[in-house]
Every structure is written in structure tokens, then in C-alpha cells.
Write a protein that holds these residues in place. Structure first.
Motif, PDB file in Angstrom:
ATOM      1  N   LEU A 181      77.408 -67.383 -52.116  1.00  0.00           N
ATOM      2  CA  LEU A 181      77.158 -67.481 -50.685  1.00  0.00           C
ATOM      3  C   LEU A 181      75.674 -67.301 -50.390  1.00  0.00           C
ATOM      4  N   PHE A 182      75.091 -68.288 -49.727  1.00  0.00           N
ATOM      5  CA  PHE A 182      73.766 -68.139 -49.128  1.00  0.00           C
ATOM      6  C   PHE A 182      74.001 -67.711 -47.682  1.00  0.00           C
ATOM      7  N   ALA A 183      73.709 -66.446 -47.392  1.00  0.00           N
ATOM      8  CA  ALA A 183      74.123 -65.840 -46.124  1.00  0.00           C
ATOM      9  C   ALA A 183      73.045 -65.868 -45.059  1.00  0.00           C
ATOM     10  N   GLY A 184      71.824 -66.320 -45.400  1.00  0.00           N
ATOM     11  CA  GLY A 184      70.759 -66.215 -44.418  1.00  0.00           C
ATOM     12  C   GLY A 184      70.574 -64.774 -43.987  1.00  0.00           C
ATOM     13  N   ASP A 185      70.091 -64.578 -42.776  1.00  0.00           N
ATOM     14  CA  ASP A 185      69.821 -63.223 -42.308  1.00  0.00           C
ATOM     15  C   ASP A 185      71.036 -62.534 -41.706  1.00  0.00           C
ATOM     16  N   LEU A 186      72.226 -63.099 -41.893  1.00  0.00           N
ATOM     17  CA  LEU A 186      73.435 -62.369 -41.513  1.00  0.00           C
ATOM     18  C   LEU A 186      73.670 -61.172 -42.424  1.00  0.00           C
ATOM     19  N   ALA A 191      67.119 -54.533 -47.912  1.00  0.00           N
ATOM     20  CA  ALA A 191      66.036 -54.857 -46.987  1.00  0.00           C
ATOM     21  C   ALA A 191      66.537 -54.542 -45.584  1.00  0.00           C
ATOM     22  N   ALA A 192      65.607 -54.135 -44.713  1.00  0.00           N
ATOM     23  CA  ALA A 192      65.988 -53.775 -43.354  1.00  0.00           C
ATOM     24  C   ALA A 192      66.361 -55.011 -42.544  1.00  0.00           C
ATOM     25  N   LEU A 193      67.023 -54.791 -41.411  1.00  0.00           N
ATOM     26  CA  LEU A 193      67.477 -55.880 -40.559  1.00  0.00           C
ATOM     27  C   LEU A 193      66.487 -56.143 -39.433  1.00  0.00           C
ATOM     28  N   TYR A 194      66.319 -57.427 -39.110  1.00  0.00           N
ATOM     29  CA  TYR A 194      65.683 -57.806 -37.850  1.00  0.00           C
ATOM     30  C   TYR A 194      66.789 -58.224 -36.900  1.00  0.00           C
ATOM     31  N   THR A 195      66.856 -57.567 -35.742  1.00  0.00           N
ATOM     32  CA  THR A 195      67.927 -57.845 -34.782  1.00  0.00           C
ATOM     33  C   THR A 195      67.377 -58.159 -33.391  1.00  0.00           C
ATOM     34  N   GLY A 196      66.141 -58.587 -33.313  1.00  0.00           N
ATOM     35  CA  GLY A 196      65.513 -58.830 -32.023  1.00  0.00           C
ATOM     36  C   GLY A 196      66.109 -59.971 -31.229  1.00  0.00           C
ATOM     37  N   ASP A 197      66.892 -60.842 -31.880  1.00  0.00           N
ATOM     38  CA  ASP A 197      67.577 -61.933 -31.191  1.00  0.00           C
ATOM     39  C   ASP A 197      69.077 -61.885 -31.449  1.00  0.00           C
ATOM     40  N   PRO A 280      61.816 -53.170 -47.166  1.00  0.00           N
ATOM     41  CA  PRO A 280      60.909 -54.130 -46.527  1.00  0.00           C
ATOM     42  C   PRO A 280      61.162 -54.291 -45.031  1.00  0.00           C
ATOM     43  N   ILE A 281      60.090 -54.345 -44.279  1.00  0.00           N
ATOM     44  CA  ILE A 281      59.956 -54.631 -42.843  1.00  0.00           C
ATOM     45  C   ILE A 281      60.724 -53.675 -41.929  1.00  0.00           C
ATOM     46  N   PHE A 282      61.066 -52.474 -42.397  1.00  0.00           N
ATOM     47  CA  PHE A 282      61.781 -51.530 -41.538  1.00  0.00           C
ATOM     48  C   PHE A 282      60.949 -51.159 -40.310  1.00  0.00           C
ATOM     49  N   GLU A 283      59.726 -50.670 -40.531  1.00  0.00           N
ATOM     50  CA  GLU A 283      58.894 -50.246 -39.397  1.00  0.00           C
ATOM     51  C   GLU A 283      58.515 -51.438 -38.522  1.00  0.00           C
ATOM     52  N   HIS A 284      58.298 -52.578 -39.139  1.00  0.00           N
ATOM     53  CA  HIS A 284      57.972 -53.801 -38.414  1.00  0.00           C
ATOM     54  C   HIS A 284      59.075 -54.154 -37.420  1.00  0.00           C
ATOM     55  N   CYS A 285      60.317 -54.126 -37.864  1.00  0.00           N
ATOM     56  CA  CYS A 285      61.412 -54.688 -37.074  1.00  0.00           C
ATOM     57  C   CYS A 285      61.968 -53.744 -36.013  1.00  0.00           C
TER      58      CYS A 285
END
Length: 320
Positions: A181-186, A191-197, A280-285
């Protein structure tokens, strides 16, 4: 206390890339928490999954892929609309660019703003941004699923919409024969999640349940390591669900007691940082994540468009 560098603007070090062969003719490229990307060989063509942020960045990936196969790219699959996933599409010279119906609508509604926003947040990913010819537009969209036969004994690729999650248009690429499965960002794996959208409530329940129900034994998330074996796949899905559930709990509790957005951010950061803070990208997101969830719980159904200006305002308000 000094303000932290904005998003990933200070992350200028190239990441070590690794090509992994998941099965005969099935490839994934990982890069220490940078966006993952993949490719699937059919009998006489390729299906590529994700396009990276610029044509120059995509050409580097294609150069690696071409050491294994010279087949032409017939399908380029875009899991969702975010700029770092789509703006390199022209490098693939694909016959067909596939996305969900909602993704096409999102590109029309907010693609330009998202491009400017993500470039400001993650400049390192935009190698030679002048090479981007413009917004990427899908040429084939669907609402539920599309199946692409691979020919011979290779099986098929099933592109599926599993529900609202990371955006309202995420799709996955499922290889039922190989159980890949290629799940994309689901799903993110270490790695941390980006949930801004995002649509946090749908994502953390029905959408991830639908994804788990596919029964993948290898999972390529949007970022992070590849999950191999049922236990690692379950752990990656579980990590994603836990991150969302903690956010819902903490932000919801602050709202219910009449607190502020800043208090919600601080509580969520405290609840997540020990487990996820070094990923990765926890503080960023997280500022963008909490801002969107606050809106969602306040009755704002669809995410407010992120602009470069709004990014800075939210960062200065929350990430001190």
C-alpha cells in the motif's frame, strides 16, 4: 524565549535517499523524513506515485529509477494537492495524471496559495523552483476507485478514496496481489503528522479503519520509514491514529473549558512531544495542526486557506 526558526526554513541539509525494492517491479524512495515517492512497473509502462516539489527534484528521482527500468510513465498518481507532492509533475511526461475529484477542486481553489505557503515553509525541497511551469492539473479524476491492470502476472493497482483525512481528497494506491500500500500522507511511519488541511475526526476513525481493512503487509507512508510486515503496518496506522486522538483530546479539552488557541497548542505540544518530538517536522507542523483542529472543533467545516502571510501569523502566535 527566542522564536524558533519558521517551519522548516532552517532545515537546509540534504537528506540521505534510499531506493527500496518492495517486490518485483515495485519501488519506493525514502529520504530521512522528506516526502516518500514510489513507482510500479506494468508489462510495458510505469505508474509513478507522487511527483515531488519541482521538476528538477523529480528528475533526480527518475534518474535513480531509470537504473532499474526504462519503461515510459503512463500514469502519474497524485495522492493529494499539496505543492511538495505535485509541482514536479512535468518531469514525468506522463500520459495521464490521476487524482481525486476533490483534489482537482482544491487545486483550483487554493493551489497557488498552497504553492507559496509550502515554498516558504520548506524551501530546501524546492530545488530550482524556476523549473516549475505552473500548477499541476490532473487529466483523470474519480470519486471512488480506479483499477489499472498491470498485465502478465503482475496483478493490478487499485486507486482508492477511503474518506476525508489529511485533506478531503487523499487517495491510496493498493496492490492486492503483493499486499503493498502506498498510503500517501494518510499514514506516517516514524514521522510526525501534518494536519493543517485535515478532517481529524473522519481521519482518526472511519478513514484509517478503511485503510487498515485493506490488509497491507507493506506500507509506504507519506514520510518516514517503510513498514514491513503486518506488525509494522499496524504500528504505523496506530501511530497515526494515536497522534490524531491526542490532538482531539487536548484541543477539545481546552476549548470546552473556555481556553485559548495558544493554551490548546501548549497542551497538545506537551502531550505529544515526548513520543513524537524528535521525529521529522514535528515542531514545523504542530502550530498549523492545532490551528486547523481548533477551527474544525469550532464548526469551520473546510480548512481555511493557508497563505504565506497566514502561516507567519499562526507561527508567531503559537510557536514561541
Amino acid at each position: 524565549m527566542a522564536t524558533k526558526p519558521f517551519a522548516s526554513s532552517a532545515d537546509l541539509t540534504d537528506k540521505q535517499r534510499a531506493l527500496e525494492i518492495l517486490a518485483d517491479g515495485v519501488y519506493a524512495l525514502t529520504a530521512e523524513g522528506d516526502p516518500n515517492i514510489g513507482a510500479i512497473e506494468a508489462e510495458d509502462f510505469l505508474i509513478c506515485f507522487e511527483a515531488l516539489a519541482t521538476p528538477v527534484a523529480a528528475e533526480e528521482w527518475l534518474g535513480i529509477l531509470r537504473t532499474h527500468t526504462g519503461k515510459p510513465v503512463r500514469y502519474l498518481v497524485l495522492s493529494h494537492y499539496h505543492a511538495v507532492r505535485v509541482l514536479g509533475a512535468s518531469a514525468f511526461d506522463a500520459d495521464v495524471i490521476v487524482a481525486h475529484d476533490n483534489t482537482r477542486a482544491l487545486i483550483a481553489e487554493r493551489g497557488k496559495q498552497d504553492w507559496e505557503s509550502e515554498y516558504g515553509r520548506m524551501p530546501r525541497l524546492f530545488k530550482q523552483p524556476e523549473s516549475i511551469p505552473g500548477l499541476t492539473w490532473p487529466t483523470l479524476t474519480f470519486s471512488d476507485q480506479v483499477t489499472i491492470p498491470l498485465g502478465g502476472d503482475r496483478g493490478e493497482v487499485n486507486l482508492r478514496y477511503l474518506g476525508r483525512g489529511h485533506t478531503e481528497g487523499d487517495i491510496v494506491a493498493w496492490l492486492p496481489k503483493q499486499k503493498i500500500l502506498f498510503a500517501g500522507d494518510l499514514v506516517e511511519s516514524q514521522a510526525a503528522l501534518y494536519t493543517g488541511d485535515a478532517f481529524h475526526r473522519d481521519w482518526s476513525t472511519s478513514t484509517l479503519d478503511n485503510l487498515a481493512g485493506l490488509g497491507a503487509e507493506t506500507l509506504v507512508g507519506g514520510r518516514g520509514v517503510i513498514a514491513r510486515g503486518a506488525d509494522e503496518v499496524a504500528a504505523a496506522i496506530g501511530q497515526t491514529k494515536h497522534f490524531l486522538q491526542v490532538m482531539l483530546r487536548e484541543v477539545g479539552a481546552v476549548r470546552e473549558r473556555g481556553g485559548t488557541l495558544k493554551e490548546a497548542f501548549d497542551a497538545t505540544h506537551a502531550a505529544l512531544v515526548d513520543r513524537y518530538g524528535k521525529w521529522p517536522i514535528f515542531e514545523h507542523c504542530l502550530p498549523f495542526d492545532v490551528s486547523r483542529l481548533w477551527d474544525e472543533l469550532s464548526g469551520v467545516e473546510r480548512p481555511v486557506i493557508w497563505t504565506a502571510e497566514r502561516d507567519r501569523e499562526v507561527w508567531e502566535q503559537l510557536q514561541q
